[in-house]
Design an enzyme around this catalytic site. Structure first.
Site, short mmCIF file in Angstrom:
data_model
loop_
_atom_site.label_atom_id
_atom_site.label_comp_id
_atom_site.label_asym_id
_atom_site.label_seq_id
_atom_site.Cartn_x
_atom_site.Cartn_y
_atom_site.Cartn_z
N SER A 613 40.93 17.02 -49.30
CA SER A 613 42.31 16.63 -49.05
C SER A 613 43.20 17.86 -48.98
O SER A 613 43.02 18.70 -48.10
CB SER A 613 42.75 15.65 -50.13
OG SER A 613 43.84 14.90 -49.71
N ASP A 698 42.12 6.25 -43.45
CA ASP A 698 42.80 7.11 -44.42
C ASP A 698 44.31 7.12 -44.16
O ASP A 698 44.75 7.54 -43.09
CB ASP A 698 42.23 8.53 -44.30
CG ASP A 698 42.67 9.44 -45.44
OD1 ASP A 698 43.69 9.13 -46.08
OD2 ASP A 698 42.00 10.46 -45.66
N HIS A 733 40.63 7.30 -47.67
CA HIS A 733 40.67 8.64 -48.23
C HIS A 733 39.56 8.88 -49.25
O HIS A 733 39.10 10.01 -49.42
CB HIS A 733 42.03 8.86 -48.90
CG HIS A 733 42.36 10.29 -49.16
ND1 HIS A 733 42.63 11.19 -48.15
CD2 HIS A 733 42.47 11.01 -50.31
CE1 HIS A 733 42.89 12.38 -48.66
NE2 HIS A 733 42.81 12.29 -49.97
#
Length: 768
Positions: A613, A698, A733
């Protein structure tokens, strides 16, 4: 607020997040449940004939994304994005999906020769887990509540048992089991609810004050847009209609009302509502609408359960409303005013609110109290300290537990409070809880307000997740639960260390290190995996992760670099790694790598790196800056198209994160961000082996960012090293939702790392 995190936190907003456990901060009450594994021998080598057959087959050609140039102009500066077409907000464009499937097929083809190894690593990781297990039961009212997992099942059951006696909660309290114990009641079985869904997650499970009802938030796509159901706790029957399209921030306001938050079209939590059970969602009353698109809403209940707090916050400022649950009006009242640069969180005990307050002057926060009937009259309980950051507080009838950080390590100090109704003053004579590892993680666990017991979570990189009950009067700490790690795991085989590296400006950067003492040489010959994050003031503490031992037991050294941009060393640590100082995050990581090499923990040829991320941004940046320093890199759901994303206010998170990365509509920020944005800085040079991952659904980092990054790398890089892209088409995610399905990602990642280092049985590095 959505942050681009990875484990993280879904409080006021969703950050670009990593998967590691994230403290249950009052200001960021997570609605993602925190799921809390020696190794079997390496697989037998493939036969020489099998290896020869594999190497004799030419590898397939990598997918080539078509170019469709799009000129992007800002401040008179023109950028050409050949791959802008890969962004599809509906996620249904046939050309985009075809390209993603082609990338997945290519990755599967090139990793086919390690499939047996991946399966064995997966079996190792799963083999460390006690599949049939229960959490440490928590006593609330007349029940013990806990989660149970079953052998072979992906998801948990939510259960409870009656408390047989009415005595007070103590550290010696134990839920009775056996034939004479009250029967277990399964309130909700996630395995049943997950049937027919490729993805299934329950992020919030809240029992009503009476214990008769349960509200839970369900996500069946991975997009973190939830549906909330209310059920009868005994029968499991639905009560009323579900609430749709909301965040997982929900709280009971008595037995008849739910308070919840909805999002705008860019997934910014912007409205808080109250819902009366039995009514239609369209009849719900909006209690507050936050119209400033740099602010997002969060919600949590006081430990006393008498007040709900609604926080509206940006990265620098937050202010609070409260709702008196007992009042008939059900209206929000201002507790702390909206003042730029002042950040507040709140709770309640007796006739006082307790407020943690941060400002430019009190950057590590101070703790104050104010009377319910005069919130402007504050008394300082804990003053600001330059070396100690107040991270969280837990209130009890007679005590307060303060979670702090000093010199990069968490600490917990417990103070006794004056009787309710007496005046409050500075806290003195606190008792600190002792911890034994040189580097460790401590987090608050749900505790009972009307007891003298504080429950906390503890682990280190060699100590499995543990739950303790601590008697705040006597200082006695009782272990209530330690996760069983199967497969012959013995913590005494492993060493954890805390070392420091000098950054380019002389700043000392802490690192947490794990290795198996009988398998490393510390002469530069050992392989290493170096992990980094460094954003959002998130602390990446050295927690236990069972899957790591599939590398550590193969002789790897595992290191976490606690770089600036995180919160490990206090508020200034964060501020020195954001906005126009963001490059400190990247150069800190490089300095840690160089320090480890200079001190013979590894060499460039054995150094692999990993980040997810916002940590994926770190990976992209350091790969562009120092590709020569690393052998292999894994960038999970990486935030790599920084400039284009932050120029687009229609993308989730953008407006809320201008105070994190900068607003590139301002020229100074534009050119600074352009100088490090990974997609914009890919160049014709040699790169190490790279694995990039994404999730189609995501909401934090759009799948198109890593897709574009890979396309640019394929176009420009001059080496023949592996470049693989793997996109989960049915997840978001946090990858897949099942507890075993998630382990597949670790197994695949480790197989890639071993392949890149030439450590796969029967395969030579030259076969890459």
């Amino acid at each position: 607020m959505l942050l681009r995190l990875g484990l993280a936190v879904v409080p006021t907003s969703l950050p670009r997040v990593h998967p590691a456990p994230i403290p249950l901060l009052q200001r960021t009450r997570s609605c993602l449940s925190r799921r809390r594994a020696l190794l079997l021998p390496l697989s037998l080598p493939l036969s020489s004939s099998s290896a020869a057959t594999m190497s004799a087959q030419p590898p397939p050609a990598p997918p080539v994304a078509r170019k469709n140039p799009r000129e992007l102009v800002e401040h008179g500066d023109a950028r050409v994005d050949d791959y802008y077409w890969l962004r599809d907000d509906s996620r249904s464009d046939p050309a985009v999906l075809a390209h993603l499937r082609a990338e997945n097929d290519y990755t599967a083809a090139l990793m086919a020769d390690t499939k047996q190894l991946e399966d064995e690593i997966f079996a190792e990781i799963r083999g460390r887990i006690k599949e049939d297990d229960i959490d440490a039961p928590l006593r609330k009212g007349q029940y013990y509540y806990y989660e149970r997992t079953l052998t072979g099942k992906e998801y948990a059951q939510h259960c409870r048992r009656l408390v047989p006696t009415d005595g007070p909660v103590t550290v010696h309290d134990v839920m009775p089991t056996g034939p004479d114990a009250p029967a277990e009641h399964i309130i909700l079985d996630e395995n049943v609810k997950a049937e027919g869904h490729d993805y299934y997650s329950i992020a919030t499970f809240k029992v009503s004050p009476s214990g008769k009802l349960v509200a839970y938030a369900e996500d069946t796509k991975g997009d973190e847009i939830y549906t909330v159901f209310v059920i009868d706790a005994e029968s499991g029957e639905y009560v009323g209609r579900p609430l749709k399209g909301i965040t997982c921030d929900i709280e009971w306001a008595g037995d008849d009302n739910l308070v919840y938050i909805t999002m705008d079209n860019i997934l910014r939590p912007d409205k808080v509502w109250i819902h009366k059970l039995g009514s239609d969602q369209s009849d719900d009353i909006c209690l507050y609408h936050e119209k400033d698109d740099t602010f997002s809403l969060g919600l949590h209940a006081s430990e006393s359960k008498k007040y709900l707090f609604v926080e509206s916050g940006s990265k620098n400022t937050s202010f609070i409303f409260y709702l008196d649950i007992s009042s008939q009006g059900k209206e929000l009242v201002v507790l702390t005013p909206r003042v730029y640069g002042i950040d507040t969180t709140a709770s309640h005990r007796g006739n006082h609110f307790y407020i943690t307050r941060r400002s430019e002057e009190f950057y590590n926060s101070e703790l104050v109290a104010c009377p319910l009937d005069n919130v402007s009259e504050t008394t300082v309980l804990l003053p600001h300290r330059e070396s100690v950051k107040i991270q969280d507080v837990q209130l009890f009838e007679n005590h307060i537990a303060v979670y702090e950080r000093e010199n990069g390590l968490p600490k917990v100090t417990v103070y006794r409070l004056p009787a309710t109704g007496e005046s409050v003053g500075q806290l003195h004579g606190g008792r600190a809880i002792d911890f034994v590892d040189p580097a460790y993680a401590v987090e608050p666990e749900p505790s009972q307000f009307n007891s003298n017991v504080v429950r906390y979570y503890y682990s280190s990189m060699r100590t499995p997740p543990s739950v303790f009950d601590y008697d705040m009067d006597t200082g006695v700490s009782i272990l209530k639960k330690i996760n069983t790690v199967l497969g012959g795991f013995d913590a005494s085989n492993y060493v954890t260390e805390r070392k420091w590296a000098a950054a380019s400006d002389g700043t000392q950067i802490p690192m947490s290190i794990l290795y198996r003492k009988d398998m490393v040489n510390l002469d530069g010959s050992d392989p290493m995996l170096l992990y980094g994050y460094g954003s959002y003031e998130i602390c990446i503490d050295p927690t236990f992760r069972g899957s790591r031992f599939s590398l550590v037991d193969r002789g790897f050294i595992y290191v976490i670099a606690h770089i600036r941009g995180g919160g490990e060393m206090g508020r200034k640590w964060y501020e020195d790694g954001k906005l126009l100082k963001k490059k400190n995050t990247f150069t800190d990581f490089i300095s840690c790598a160089e320090h480890l090499i200079e001190n013979k923990y590894c060499t460039k040829e054995k150094l692999c790196i990993n980040g997810r991320s916002a940590g994926g941004l770190l990976m992209g940046a350091v790969l562009n800056m120092r590709p020569d320093l690393f052998k292999a890199a894994v960038a999970g759901v990486p935030f790599v198209d920084v400039l284009t994303t932050m120029l687009d206010p229609t993308i989730p998170l953008t407006t809320a994160e201008w105070e994190e990365w900068g607003d590139p509509r301002k020229e100074e920020y534009y050119y600074y961000m352009k100088s490090y944005s990974p997609v914009d800085n890919v160049k014709a040079q040699q790169y190490p082996h790279i694995l990039v991952t994404a999730g189609l659904n995501d909401p934090r980092v759009m799948y198109s960012e890593p897709a574009k990054f890979v396309a640019r790398l394929r176009e420009l890089k001059t080496d023949e090293n592996l470049l693989l892209f793997k996109c989960e088409l049915g997840a978001g995610h946090f990858s897949k939702s099942g507890r075993f399905e998630k382990l597949r990602e670790d197994a695949f990642t480790y197989a890639f790392i071993l392949k890149a280092l030439g450590m796969t049985p029967g395969l030579e590095a030259s076969s890459l």
